[in-house]
Design an enzyme around this catalytic site. Sequence first.
Site, PDB file in Angstrom:
ATOM      1  CG  HIS A  84      46.503  45.826  42.897  1.00 17.52           C
ATOM      2  ND1 HIS A  84      47.628  45.267  42.329  1.00 17.52           N
ATOM      3  CD2 HIS A  84      46.262  45.121  44.027  1.00 17.52           C
ATOM      4  CE1 HIS A  84      48.052  44.264  43.102  1.00 17.52           C
ATOM      5  NE2 HIS A  84      47.239  44.154  44.131  1.00 17.52           N
ATOM      6  CD  GLN A 105      37.914  48.507  46.440  1.00 21.95           C
ATOM      7  OE1 GLN A 105      37.156  49.458  46.367  1.00 21.95           O
ATOM      8  NE2 GLN A 105      38.912  48.317  45.581  1.00 21.95           N
ATOM      9  CB  ALA A 139      45.916  45.132  53.252  1.00 18.79           C
TER      10      ALA A 139
END
Lengths: 192, 192
Positions: A84, A105, A139
């Site tokens: 990630h 994002q 998340a």
Amino acid sequence: MSIQMINSMDFEEFIDILGNIIENCPLIAATIWSQRPFKDLTDLKKHVFDFIEALPQSDEETESQSSWHRNNPNKGKEGILRCHPDIAGREFEQGTLTPQSQREQREAGLSDLSLEERRRLGHLNSAYKTRFGFPFVIAARLSDKATILKELERRLKNQPAQELSTALEEVLKICHLRLEDIRQSLEDPAKL
Amino acid sequence: MSIQMINSMDFEEFIDILGNIIENCPLIAATIWSQRPFKDLTDLKKHVFDFIEALPQSDEETESQSSWHRNNPNKGKEGILRCHPDIAGREFEQGTLTPQSQREQREAGLSDLSLEERRRLGHLNSAYKTRFGFPFVIAARLSDKATILKELERRLKNQPAQELSTALEEVLKICHLRLEDIRQSLEDPAKL
């Protein structure tokens, strides 16, 4: 309806469409393709979770380095986290993240940081990576920049085993949201 | 010398440099990073092989679908193969493969196919994927286009279990060659 479309995909289509439900881990979609037909998306998700669960995890706190080294050939769960990207890191700024991460994002307001927020996030991200050996995963779509900063600060104080499990829960939330997007785009292709 | 450089990398550098030693499976490098320090490249490779070996594989020929489904939550070895591109496929023609794959296929002379060779390769690739459920993988740099075509034709007749193991041997040869490139570039950065 979308599950029938998914079940009828050959492995190439399947990887094209579902390859990034776990960030940068197409191996997972490539593997669970063999388990079709899936009853529904919940069943598909269960196979993803089973794959992750089957990846061995070392327990450095109770085993010596050498016995761990022999008995645990891999630490796949931490490996998944390491695939990630940083939150609001250089790749996000350069727009070179996977399309899914870039969008997540952006939607959390991370393209809109003040200089001070950017500095603080950079500092916390790097402290987090040093402490845990993987990047901070959250998340982002379920959050916003203020909450992300607060969570990063809070989770930095977690014990390593507890933080590994918290971070993996976030991976699964991200997977759930990405599958929902895929379901919607299969049912209404105009949406993507 | 290069092993000390590798052992001193943080996980981000390590994934940047070694992330594609198994095509499109950064999860493997991301996982074995935890096993540093490596004694040498052979030791590092052993961790890669152990990771792949630890991925469960179903045996559909002896188990019923339902018991297999319960007992083998994943078929990771086939998943690894499915993360590989076609030989001389559309992505190669479009130049969108990983830099390593693009170079390997180019160096095997695959950018230089006649119309008839291209047609035959397309036909065989697709028959192979239908038969085995993963793409034809071969260490292209150890071969040339004539041999690749011959091998594809020959391996298409293999039994599935035998072919799975042949294909994985090719994955490991590719990994070996990519690690050699990394070693050389670390020892003589001018070479990359």
